[in-house]
Design a protein around this motif. Structure first.
Motif, PDB file in Angstrom:
ATOM      1  N   ASP A 109       0.730  -1.397  10.112  1.00  0.00           N
ATOM      2  CA  ASP A 109      -0.511  -0.856   9.574  1.00  0.00           C
ATOM      3  C   ASP A 109      -1.043   0.344  10.347  1.00  0.00           C
ATOM      4  O   ASP A 109      -1.620   1.256   9.754  1.00  0.00           O
ATOM      5  CB  ASP A 109      -1.584  -1.951   9.560  1.00  0.00           C
ATOM      6  CG  ASP A 109      -1.151  -3.146   8.725  1.00  0.00           C
ATOM      7  OD1 ASP A 109      -0.805  -2.948   7.549  1.00  0.00           O
ATOM      8  OD2 ASP A 109      -1.151  -4.271   9.259  1.00  0.00           O
ATOM      9  N   GLU A 131      -9.765   0.097   4.671  1.00  0.00           N
ATOM     10  CA  GLU A 131      -8.735  -0.922   4.398  1.00  0.00           C
ATOM     11  C   GLU A 131      -8.585  -1.862   5.586  1.00  0.00           C
ATOM     12  O   GLU A 131      -8.476  -3.079   5.427  1.00  0.00           O
ATOM     13  CB  GLU A 131      -7.408  -0.247   4.077  1.00  0.00           C
ATOM     14  CG  GLU A 131      -6.270  -1.204   3.802  1.00  0.00           C
ATOM     15  CD  GLU A 131      -6.363  -1.916   2.457  1.00  0.00           C
ATOM     16  OE1 GLU A 131      -5.512  -2.787   2.203  1.00  0.00           O
ATOM     17  OE2 GLU A 131      -7.266  -1.615   1.679  1.00  0.00           O
ATOM     18  N   GLN A 175       4.396   7.617   6.224  1.00  0.00           N
ATOM     19  CA  GLN A 175       3.684   7.864   4.967  1.00  0.00           C
ATOM     20  C   GLN A 175       2.520   6.898   4.773  1.00  0.00           C
ATOM     21  O   GLN A 175       1.620   7.166   4.004  1.00  0.00           O
ATOM     22  CB  GLN A 175       4.645   7.719   3.776  1.00  0.00           C
ATOM     23  CG  GLN A 175       5.797   8.685   3.804  1.00  0.00           C
ATOM     24  CD  GLN A 175       5.338  10.118   3.684  1.00  0.00           C
ATOM     25  OE1 GLN A 175       4.556  10.462   2.815  1.00  0.00           O
ATOM     26  NE2 GLN A 175       5.818  10.962   4.591  1.00  0.00           N
ATOM     27  N   ARG A 176       2.548   5.748   5.452  1.00  0.00           N
ATOM     28  CA  ARG A 176       1.617   4.664   5.171  1.00  0.00           C
ATOM     29  C   ARG A 176       0.661   4.333   6.307  1.00  0.00           C
ATOM     30  O   ARG A 176      -0.534   4.169   6.088  1.00  0.00           O
ATOM     31  CB  ARG A 176       2.421   3.403   4.811  1.00  0.00           C
ATOM     32  CG  ARG A 176       1.551   2.220   4.492  1.00  0.00           C
ATOM     33  CD  ARG A 176       2.381   0.946   4.290  1.00  0.00           C
ATOM     34  NE  ARG A 176       1.482  -0.175   4.161  1.00  0.00           N
ATOM     35  CZ  ARG A 176       0.939  -0.813   5.194  1.00  0.00           C
ATOM     36  NH1 ARG A 176       1.223  -0.453   6.419  1.00  0.00           N
ATOM     37  NH2 ARG A 176       0.117  -1.820   4.991  1.00  0.00           N
ATOM     38  N   VAL A 202       0.871  -1.168   0.000  1.00  0.00           N
ATOM     39  CA  VAL A 202       0.000   0.000   0.000  1.00  0.00           C
ATOM     40  C   VAL A 202       0.910   1.220   0.000  1.00  0.00           C
ATOM     41  O   VAL A 202       1.726   1.388   0.889  1.00  0.00           O
ATOM     42  CB  VAL A 202      -0.907   0.025   1.252  1.00  0.00           C
ATOM     43  CG1 VAL A 202      -1.743   1.285   1.271  1.00  0.00           C
ATOM     44  CG2 VAL A 202      -1.792  -1.207   1.291  1.00  0.00           C
ATOM     45  N   THR A 203       0.780   2.055  -1.022  1.00  0.00           N
ATOM     46  CA  THR A 203       1.630   3.236  -1.101  1.00  0.00           C
ATOM     47  C   THR A 203       0.932   4.481  -0.569  1.00  0.00           C
ATOM     48  O   THR A 203       1.537   5.502  -0.428  1.00  0.00           O
ATOM     49  CB  THR A 203       2.082   3.485  -2.554  1.00  0.00           C
ATOM     50  OG1 THR A 203       0.924   3.600  -3.374  1.00  0.00           O
ATOM     51  CG2 THR A 203       2.953   2.351  -3.044  1.00  0.00           C
ATOM     52  N   ARG A 204      -0.339   4.371  -0.264  1.00  0.00           N
ATOM     53  CA  ARG A 204      -1.087   5.471   0.328  1.00  0.00           C
ATOM     54  C   ARG A 204      -1.309   5.156   1.806  1.00  0.00           C
ATOM     55  O   ARG A 204      -1.033   4.069   2.265  1.00  0.00           O
ATOM     56  CB  ARG A 204      -2.421   5.652  -0.383  1.00  0.00           C
ATOM     57  CG  ARG A 204      -3.260   4.393  -0.326  1.00  0.00           C
ATOM     58  CD  ARG A 204      -4.571   4.504  -1.033  1.00  0.00           C
ATOM     59  NE  ARG A 204      -5.205   3.255  -1.308  1.00  0.00           N
ATOM     60  CZ  ARG A 204      -5.417   2.241  -0.471  1.00  0.00           C
ATOM     61  NH1 ARG A 204      -4.991   2.308   0.755  1.00  0.00           N
ATOM     62  NH2 ARG A 204      -6.032   1.151  -0.824  1.00  0.00           N
ATOM     63  N   ARG A 205      -1.841   6.108   2.528  1.00  0.00           N
ATOM     64  CA  ARG A 205      -2.104   5.911   3.951  1.00  0.00           C
ATOM     65  C   ARG A 205      -3.200   4.866   4.136  1.00  0.00           C
ATOM     66  O   ARG A 205      -4.188   4.859   3.428  1.00  0.00           O
ATOM     67  CB  ARG A 205      -2.521   7.239   4.588  1.00  0.00           C
ATOM     68  CG  ARG A 205      -2.738   7.102   6.036  1.00  0.00           C
ATOM     69  CD  ARG A 205      -2.036   7.969   7.018  1.00  0.00           C
ATOM     70  NE  ARG A 205      -1.058   8.941   6.773  1.00  0.00           N
ATOM     71  CZ  ARG A 205       0.154   8.914   7.332  1.00  0.00           C
ATOM     72  NH1 ARG A 205       0.522   7.917   8.107  1.00  0.00           N
ATOM     73  NH2 ARG A 205       0.989   9.883   7.131  1.00  0.00           N
ATOM     74  N   THR A 237      -6.403   3.172   5.566  1.00  0.00           N
ATOM     75  CA  THR A 237      -7.665   3.777   5.996  1.00  0.00           C
ATOM     76  C   THR A 237      -8.461   2.793   6.853  1.00  0.00           C
ATOM     77  O   THR A 237      -8.143   1.600   6.897  1.00  0.00           O
ATOM     78  CB  THR A 237      -8.532   4.171   4.787  1.00  0.00           C
ATOM     79  OG1 THR A 237      -8.910   2.970   4.094  1.00  0.00           O
ATOM     80  CG2 THR A 237      -7.787   5.117   3.843  1.00  0.00           C
ATOM     81  N   ASP A 259       7.025   2.248   9.225  1.00  0.00           N
ATOM     82  CA  ASP A 259       6.529   2.268   7.849  1.00  0.00           C
ATOM     83  C   ASP A 259       7.309   1.289   6.983  1.00  0.00           C
ATOM     84  O   ASP A 259       6.724   0.534   6.208  1.00  0.00           O
ATOM     85  CB  ASP A 259       6.650   3.673   7.257  1.00  0.00           C
ATOM     86  CG  ASP A 259       5.331   4.424   7.211  1.00  0.00           C
ATOM     87  OD1 ASP A 259       4.344   3.981   7.840  1.00  0.00           O
ATOM     88  OD2 ASP A 259       5.289   5.468   6.535  1.00  0.00           O
TER      89      ASP A 259
END
Length: 106
Positions: A45, A14, A83-84, A6-9, A11, A40
């Motif tokens: 998570d 998720e 970042q994640r 997962v390259t985005r934060r 959620t 990260d």
């Protein structure tokens, strides 16, 4: 710890998907940017900025002296280093017990 990339934060949606599929969710307490970067990189998570920082970082005998400002400071540092991972921050003792309005202010 998640096995997918997962390259985005991360959620809440998720995390719910991960839980529904039986995937393990890794959660660690974190107080600073350096450790957030390490977490990260390891694929953690969720990072919790806990009021335990009063004892672990500040050297108090309990979590009672921790202020909303302390939590905000450490949460900002963790956010800069991560970042994640989804970030979760504690509400310190006394910052929400009075009323829902107090909790929302803080």
């Amino acid at each position: 710890m998640s096995t997918h990339v997962v390259t985005r934060r991360v959620t809440l949606v998720e995390l719910a998907r991960m839980r529904a599929s039986g995937e393990k969710i890794a959660v660690l307490t974190c107080y600073d940017a350096s450790f957030a970067r390490i977490c990260d990189a390891a694929g953690i998570d969720v990072l919790l900025v806990g009021d335990s920082l009063g004892m672990v970082v500040q050297g108090h005998d309990s979590t009672l002296p921790v202020s909303v400002s302390d939590i905000a400071y450490h949460t900002a540092a963790v956010a800069r280093g991560s970042q994640r991972a989804l970030l979760v921050a504690d509400m310190p003792f006394g910052s929400f017990q009075e009323s829902p309005a107090q909790a929302m202010r803080n």
